[in-house]
Motif scaffolding. Structure first.
Motif, PDB file in Angstrom:
ATOM      1  N   ASP A  59       0.656  -1.267   0.007  1.00 56.26           N
ATOM      2  CA  ASP A  59      -0.034   0.073   0.104  1.00 56.26           C
ATOM      3  C   ASP A  59       0.841   1.254  -0.006  1.00 56.26           C
ATOM      4  O   ASP A  59       0.431   2.279   0.052  1.00 56.26           O
ATOM      5  CB  ASP A  59      -0.767   0.027   1.478  1.00 56.26           C
ATOM      6  N   LEU A  60       2.198   1.128  -0.006  1.00 57.96           N
ATOM      7  CA  LEU A  60       3.166   2.199   0.154  1.00 57.96           C
ATOM      8  C   LEU A  60       3.747   2.556  -1.258  1.00 57.96           C
ATOM      9  O   LEU A  60       4.028   1.590  -1.965  1.00 57.96           O
ATOM     10  CB  LEU A  60       4.118   2.150   1.097  1.00 57.96           C
ATOM     11  N   ARG A  61       3.575   3.790  -1.647  1.00 56.59           N
ATOM     12  CA  ARG A  61       4.131   4.456  -2.680  1.00 56.59           C
ATOM     13  C   ARG A  61       4.721   5.906  -2.562  1.00 56.59           C
ATOM     14  O   ARG A  61       3.912   6.406  -1.682  1.00 56.59           O
ATOM     15  CB  ARG A  61       3.291   4.120  -4.094  1.00 56.59           C
ATOM     16  N   PRO A  62       5.472   6.307  -3.459  1.00 55.81           N
ATOM     17  CA  PRO A  62       5.853   7.979  -3.057  1.00 55.81           C
ATOM     18  C   PRO A  62       4.682   8.652  -3.309  1.00 55.81           C
ATOM     19  O   PRO A  62       3.743   8.576  -4.192  1.00 55.81           O
ATOM     20  CB  PRO A  62       6.703   8.262  -4.581  1.00 55.81           C
ATOM     21  N   THR A  83      12.420   2.835  -2.024  1.00 56.15           N
ATOM     22  CA  THR A  83      13.363   1.859  -2.810  1.00 56.15           C
ATOM     23  C   THR A  83      13.499   0.361  -2.294  1.00 56.15           C
ATOM     24  O   THR A  83      13.603   0.271  -1.202  1.00 56.15           O
ATOM     25  CB  THR A  83      14.808   2.474  -2.836  1.00 56.15           C
ATOM     26  N   LYS A  84      13.234  -0.558  -3.227  1.00 51.09           N
ATOM     27  CA  LYS A  84      13.451  -1.937  -2.963  1.00 51.09           C
ATOM     28  C   LYS A  84      14.999  -2.243  -2.664  1.00 51.09           C
ATOM     29  O   LYS A  84      15.669  -1.986  -3.545  1.00 51.09           O
ATOM     30  CB  LYS A  84      12.729  -2.754  -3.900  1.00 51.09           C
ATOM     31  N   LEU A  85      15.358  -2.795  -1.633  1.00 51.99           N
ATOM     32  CA  LEU A  85      16.692  -3.476  -1.341  1.00 51.99           C
ATOM     33  C   LEU A  85      16.828  -4.705  -0.898  1.00 51.99           C
ATOM     34  O   LEU A  85      17.000  -5.235   0.245  1.00 51.99           O
ATOM     35  CB  LEU A  85      17.278  -2.809  -0.072  1.00 51.99           C
ATOM     36  N   GLY A  86      16.469  -5.704  -2.000  1.00 53.46           N
ATOM     37  CA  GLY A  86      16.456  -6.976  -1.556  1.00 53.46           C
ATOM     38  C   GLY A  86      15.041  -7.387  -0.904  1.00 53.46           C
ATOM     39  O   GLY A  86      14.090  -7.008  -1.409  1.00 53.46           O
ATOM     40  N   LYS A  87      15.257  -7.724   0.205  1.00 56.89           N
ATOM     41  CA  LYS A  87      14.029  -8.207   0.995  1.00 56.89           C
ATOM     42  C   LYS A  87      13.559  -6.858   1.850  1.00 56.89           C
ATOM     43  O   LYS A  87      12.512  -7.159   2.727  1.00 56.89           O
ATOM     44  CB  LYS A  87      14.358  -9.302   1.977  1.00 56.89           C
ATOM     45  N   THR A  88      14.399  -5.907   1.909  1.00 58.42           N
ATOM     46  CA  THR A  88      13.821  -4.814   2.708  1.00 58.42           C
ATOM     47  C   THR A  88      13.533  -3.505   1.753  1.00 58.42           C
ATOM     48  O   THR A  88      13.901  -3.669   0.478  1.00 58.42           O
ATOM     49  CB  THR A  88      14.937  -4.425   3.747  1.00 58.42           C
ATOM     50  N   ILE A  91      13.113   3.811   2.674  1.00 61.01           N
ATOM     51  CA  ILE A  91      11.796   4.731   2.695  1.00 61.01           C
ATOM     52  C   ILE A  91      12.246   6.078   3.326  1.00 61.01           C
ATOM     53  O   ILE A  91      13.279   6.345   4.323  1.00 61.01           O
ATOM     54  CB  ILE A  91      10.696   4.292   3.644  1.00 61.01           C
ATOM     55  N   LYS A  92      12.090   7.050   2.498  1.00 66.53           N
ATOM     56  CA  LYS A  92      12.028   8.307   3.011  1.00 66.53           C
ATOM     57  C   LYS A  92      10.474   9.033   3.043  1.00 66.53           C
ATOM     58  O   LYS A  92       9.956   9.109   2.205  1.00 66.53           O
ATOM     59  CB  LYS A  92      12.873   9.445   2.093  1.00 66.53           C
TER      60      LYS A  92
END
Length: 145
Positions: A59-62, A83-88, A91-92
């Motif tokens: 449900d999260l997006r810029p 930004t996706k970082l593998g499994k994590t 977020i800003k």
């Protein structure tokens, strides 16, 4: 349910286990987890774990509105970047109102924007000294804007 994350549930179970041990009634960690689950309205630990594990990332997006807790302080804001970082995910978040992240009267540290890493559950792997995730992010309906 008052718990916000699996990490918070595990921290409560650890505290319960220690408190009971201090009173002369030691229990195993598995029993402590089961008790925490029942205290929070779940049938058992597996049920509570599943409830707390539901992915909030989808449900999260810029520019999406969000709410949650940063260092134990409630916030509302908007996602600046995700930004996706593998499994994590990195977020800003820009807060609607700046947060004072220092609990001393002699000085303040106002934050209007933060960047952190979160998992699928919206919680950061980094914990505060009491075992709660430093950042807990939840989606917020646009009606709340």
């Amino acid at each position: 349910m008052t718990l916000r994350s699996i990490a918070e549930a595990k921290a409560q179970a650890k505290a319960l286990r220690q408190a009971l041990a201090d009173q002369g009634t030691p229990i195993r960690q598995a029993e402590a987890l089961e008790r925490i689950a029942r205290q929070n309205g779940a049938r058992d630990w597996n049920t509570l774990h599943a409830q707390l594990s539901r992915s909030v990332i989808r449900d999260l997006r810029p520019q999406a509105p969000v709410q949650g807790y940063y260092l134990g302080l409630a916030f509302t804001g908007r996602i600046v970047a995700l930004t996706k970082l593998g499994k994590t995910y990195r977020i800003k978040i820009k807060f609607d109102q700046p947060l004072d992240t220092v609990k001393f009267e002699s000085f303040s540290n106002w934050r209007s924007q933060i960047q952190a890493v979160i998992g699928e559950d919206g919680c950061s792997p980094d914990l505060t000294s009491d075992g709660v995730p430093q950042l807990i992010v939840k989606g917020r309906s646009r009606q709340n804007d």
